[in-house]
Write a protein that holds these residues in place. Structure first.
Motif, PDB file in Angstrom:
ATOM      1  N   ALA A  21       5.944  20.005 166.041  1.00 45.80           N
ATOM      2  CA  ALA A  21       5.180  20.972 165.247  1.00 45.80           C
ATOM      3  C   ALA A  21       5.968  21.397 164.016  1.00 45.80           C
ATOM      4  CB  ALA A  21       4.810  22.179 166.106  1.00 45.80           C
ATOM      5  N   SER A  22       7.256  21.632 164.184  1.00 41.09           N
ATOM      6  CA  SER A  22       8.092  22.037 163.045  1.00 41.09           C
ATOM      7  C   SER A  22       8.181  20.925 162.005  1.00 41.09           C
ATOM      8  CB  SER A  22       9.493  22.414 163.530  1.00 41.09           C
ATOM      9  OG  SER A  22       9.449  23.548 164.377  1.00 41.09           O
ATOM     10  N   ILE A  23       8.370  19.694 162.470  1.00 39.17           N
ATOM     11  CA  ILE A  23       8.419  18.556 161.544  1.00 39.17           C
ATOM     12  C   ILE A  23       7.080  18.406 160.818  1.00 39.17           C
ATOM     13  CG2 ILE A  23       8.644  16.047 161.387  1.00 39.17           C
ATOM     14  CD1 ILE A  23      10.562  16.211 163.785  1.00 39.17           C
ATOM     15  N   GLY A  24       5.998  18.535 161.566  1.00 38.72           N
ATOM     16  CA  GLY A  24       4.675  18.387 160.975  1.00 38.72           C
ATOM     17  C   GLY A  24       4.381  19.448 159.935  1.00 38.72           C
ATOM     18  N   ARG A  25       4.769  20.687 160.229  1.00 39.02           N
ATOM     19  CA  ARG A  25       4.541  21.757 159.257  1.00 39.02           C
ATOM     20  C   ARG A  25       5.335  21.505 157.976  1.00 39.02           C
ATOM     21  NH1 ARG A  25       1.985  26.376 160.706  1.00 39.02           N
ATOM     22  NH2 ARG A  25       3.051  27.455 159.013  1.00 39.02           N
ATOM     23  N   GLY A  26       6.565  21.044 158.123  1.00 36.54           N
ATOM     24  CA  GLY A  26       7.358  20.722 156.942  1.00 36.54           C
ATOM     25  C   GLY A  26       6.728  19.613 156.121  1.00 36.54           C
ATOM     26  N   LEU A  27       6.223  18.585 156.804  1.00 39.37           N
ATOM     27  CA  LEU A  27       5.540  17.496 156.101  1.00 39.37           C
ATOM     28  C   LEU A  27       4.319  18.016 155.356  1.00 39.37           C
ATOM     29  CD1 LEU A  27       4.968  14.500 155.474  1.00 39.37           C
ATOM     30  CD2 LEU A  27       3.757  14.386 157.679  1.00 39.37           C
ATOM     31  N   GLY A  28       3.542  18.869 156.025  1.00 37.81           N
ATOM     32  CA  GLY A  28       2.337  19.389 155.405  1.00 37.81           C
ATOM     33  C   GLY A  28       2.615  20.212 154.162  1.00 37.81           C
ATOM     34  N   LEU A  29       3.651  21.045 154.227  1.00 37.92           N
ATOM     35  CA  LEU A  29       4.000  21.857 153.055  1.00 37.92           C
ATOM     36  C   LEU A  29       4.506  20.978 151.914  1.00 37.92           C
ATOM     37  CD1 LEU A  29       5.649  24.904 154.855  1.00 37.92           C
ATOM     38  CD2 LEU A  29       3.418  24.816 153.727  1.00 37.92           C
ATOM     39  N   LEU A  30       5.199  19.893 152.260  1.00 36.05           N
ATOM     40  CA  LEU A  30       5.614  18.938 151.228  1.00 36.05           C
ATOM     41  C   LEU A  30       4.384  18.312 150.567  1.00 36.05           C
ATOM     42  CD1 LEU A  30       7.756  17.189 149.761  1.00 36.05           C
ATOM     43  CD2 LEU A  30       7.628  15.611 151.711  1.00 36.05           C
ATOM     44  N   LEU A  31       3.396  17.927 151.368  1.00 37.75           N
ATOM     45  CA  LEU A  31       2.181  17.331 150.817  1.00 37.75           C
ATOM     46  C   LEU A  31       1.426  18.330 149.945  1.00 37.75           C
ATOM     47  CD1 LEU A  31       0.903  15.334 153.928  1.00 37.75           C
ATOM     48  CD2 LEU A  31       2.108  14.446 151.928  1.00 37.75           C
ATOM     49  N   TYR A  32       1.450  19.598 150.332  1.00 44.08           N
ATOM     50  CA  TYR A  32       0.817  20.627 149.497  1.00 44.08           C
ATOM     51  C   TYR A  32       1.424  20.631 148.101  1.00 44.08           C
ATOM     52  CZ  TYR A  32      -0.468  25.251 147.722  1.00 44.08           C
ATOM     53  OH  TYR A  32      -0.938  26.274 146.933  1.00 44.08           O
ATOM     54  N   HIS A  65      -3.162  25.620 155.815  1.00 48.70           N
ATOM     55  CA  HIS A  65      -3.997  24.469 156.153  1.00 48.70           C
ATOM     56  C   HIS A  65      -3.199  23.170 156.041  1.00 48.70           C
ATOM     57  CE1 HIS A  65      -7.285  21.638 156.343  1.00 48.70           C
ATOM     58  NE2 HIS A  65      -6.909  21.133 155.175  1.00 48.70           N
ATOM     59  N   PHE A  66      -2.437  23.000 154.964  1.00 43.31           N
ATOM     60  CA  PHE A  66      -1.636  21.783 154.803  1.00 43.31           C
ATOM     61  C   PHE A  66      -0.559  21.699 155.885  1.00 43.31           C
ATOM     62  CE2 PHE A  66      -3.627  21.186 150.725  1.00 43.31           C
ATOM     63  CZ  PHE A  66      -3.491  19.830 150.466  1.00 43.31           C
ATOM     64  N   ALA A  67       0.034  22.833 156.241  1.00 44.88           N
ATOM     65  CA  ALA A  67       1.049  22.824 157.298  1.00 44.88           C
ATOM     66  C   ALA A  67       0.452  22.347 158.616  1.00 44.88           C
ATOM     67  CB  ALA A  67       1.654  24.217 157.449  1.00 44.88           C
ATOM     68  N   LEU A  68      -0.741  22.821 158.938  1.00 44.88           N
ATOM     69  CA  LEU A  68      -1.387  22.409 160.182  1.00 44.88           C
ATOM     70  C   LEU A  68      -1.885  20.970 160.092  1.00 44.88           C
ATOM     71  CD1 LEU A  68      -3.328  25.689 161.032  1.00 44.88           C
ATOM     72  CD2 LEU A  68      -1.281  24.789 162.164  1.00 44.88           C
ATOM     73  N   ALA A  69      -2.311  20.556 158.899  1.00 42.87           N
ATOM     74  CA  ALA A  69      -2.710  19.156 158.729  1.00 42.87           C
ATOM     75  C   ALA A  69      -1.509  18.241 158.950  1.00 42.87           C
ATOM     76  CB  ALA A  69      -3.304  18.942 157.340  1.00 42.87           C
ATOM     77  N   GLY A  70      -0.326  18.665 158.471  1.00 46.76           N
ATOM     78  CA  GLY A  70       0.885  17.892 158.735  1.00 46.76           C
ATOM     79  C   GLY A  70       1.175  17.802 160.218  1.00 46.76           C
ATOM     80  N   ARG A  71       0.984  18.909 160.918  1.00 45.02           N
ATOM     81  CA  ARG A  71       1.122  18.885 162.376  1.00 45.02           C
ATOM     82  C   ARG A  71       0.186  17.866 163.008  1.00 45.02           C
ATOM     83  NH1 ARG A  71       0.661  24.045 166.093  1.00 45.02           N
ATOM     84  NH2 ARG A  71       0.503  22.285 167.517  1.00 45.02           N
ATOM     85  N   SER A  72      -1.073  17.894 162.581  1.00 42.31           N
ATOM     86  CA  SER A  72      -2.056  16.993 163.189  1.00 42.31           C
ATOM     87  C   SER A  72      -1.692  15.531 162.952  1.00 42.31           C
ATOM     88  CB  SER A  72      -3.456  17.295 162.661  1.00 42.31           C
ATOM     89  OG  SER A  72      -3.621  16.857 161.330  1.00 42.31           O
ATOM     90  N   LEU A  73      -1.089  15.237 161.796  1.00 42.24           N
ATOM     91  CA  LEU A  73      -0.667  13.867 161.522  1.00 42.24           C
ATOM     92  C   LEU A  73       0.475  13.443 162.450  1.00 42.24           C
ATOM     93  CD1 LEU A  73      -0.738  13.868 157.613  1.00 42.24           C
ATOM     94  CD2 LEU A  73      -2.296  12.655 159.143  1.00 42.24           C
ATOM     95  N   ILE A  74       1.494  14.287 162.552  1.00 40.80           N
ATOM     96  CA  ILE A  74       2.647  13.952 163.395  1.00 40.80           C
ATOM     97  C   ILE A  74       2.250  13.891 164.865  1.00 40.80           C
ATOM     98  CG2 ILE A  74       4.903  14.746 164.198  1.00 40.80           C
ATOM     99  CD1 ILE A  74       4.919  13.540 161.385  1.00 40.80           C
TER     100      ILE A  74
END
Length: 290
Positions: A21-32, A65-74
């Motif tokens: 979840a932490s990795i995914g949130r970081g990815l999502g914020l990067l994508l934002y 939203h992007f943070a959670l989207a990153g979670r969903s991807l990971i």
């Protein structure tokens, strides 16, 4: 590149959910920060649907939203690779006994499944308990297409249909007591759609839900997957079957579906799939939004 992504998801799925979840949130914020076109789509959707919020509040909602989207991807790696026992531990189903009784009674069921970010893991968890039927959109990348199909079909005996073969085969499967995992809330263009309000904005809304319900003699059961914070997992919420559906008009049924969706979105606004251009199809004479 897609094979590298799959390999990374396989490696990450061994980690505890809280770490993923932490990795995914970081990815999502990067994508934002770097995917400006999709960020603009999200902010446009939020401006139209939540005019009562300030610009700053909508930006914060978009970031979440992007943070959670990153979670969903990971965490999609769990749907593709995790053993059934782990899926059952991570994803709780509320209303499972109710759905089982409908199936045992021979009642065809449509699981009304809006595009919340957790729906893939929710669908995987339901597949561990029920043989379902669902519709899928073929992906351009054959590797990703393969693994998406794998994740949706690796438990039980699932039927996955292309859109061009969906109506007759879906109805037959429902009558054979397979719940229909149906996602009807995207803008697929003007064909077979009606314009009804979604958060007060006219939106092209698929009119197929009442058609499926009528032809299949099916009841509509709301199916919402909610992502819980950190390592707490997911919960699939199966609501009570809708009564008096279909109604007297297709437009009325579409309005009811959108009103239900709005109500659920307001309980977890960051988890809806705002990166989709929900208002891309406009009524005749209206300007484009995006």
């Amino acid at each position: 590149m897609s094979r590298i992504i799959v390999a990374l998801l396989w490696l990450l799925h061994w980690l505890p959910l809280s770490v993923q979840a932490s990795i995914g949130r970081g990815l999502g914020l990067l994508l934002y920060g770097i995917i400006f076109p999709r960020r603009r789509v999200v902010l446009t959707n939020l401006r139209l649907c939540f005019p009562e919020l300030s610009d700053g509040e909508r930006r914060q909602l978009a970031k979440e939203h992007f943070a959670l989207a990153g979670r969903s991807l990971i965490e999609r790696g769990l749907a593709w690779f995790a053993p059934e026992a782990r899926i059952r531990r991570l994803v709780r189903v509320e209303g499972e006994a109710m759905l089982q009784k409908l199936i045992d009674d021979g009642q065809p069921v449509i699981l009304l499944t809006p595009h919340f970010l957790g729906l893939d893991l929710g669908g995987t968890r339901l597949a561990a308990s029920f043989d379902c039927v669902s519709i899928y959109a073929r992906q351009k990348d054959p590797v990703i297409d393969h693994w998406l199909l794998h994740g949706r079909s690796r438990f039980g005996s699932q039927i996955l249909l292309r859109r061009d073969e969906s109506i007759r085969a879906s109805i037959k499967a429902m009558k054979d007591c397979r719940p229909f995992y149906y996602l009807p809330d995207m803008d697929n263009g003007p064909n077979e759609s009606v314009f009804v309000p979604f958060f007060g904005v006219q939106a092209a809304t698929l009119a197929a839900l009442p058609r499926f319900a009528k032809l299949g003699g099916a009841v509509v059961v709301p199916c919402i997957t909610r992502m819980l914070p950190g390592g707490q997992g997911y919960v699939v919420e199966l609501g009570q079957p809708w009564t008096d559906f279909p109604g007297d008009s297709v437009e009325g049924d579409a309005r009811r579906m959108n009103a239900f969706l709005e109500e659920r979105i307001r309980t977890m606004p960051a988890q809806y799939y705002w990166v989709h251009r929900r208002f891309k199809t406009r009524p005749p004479g209206e300007p484009k939004i995006y």
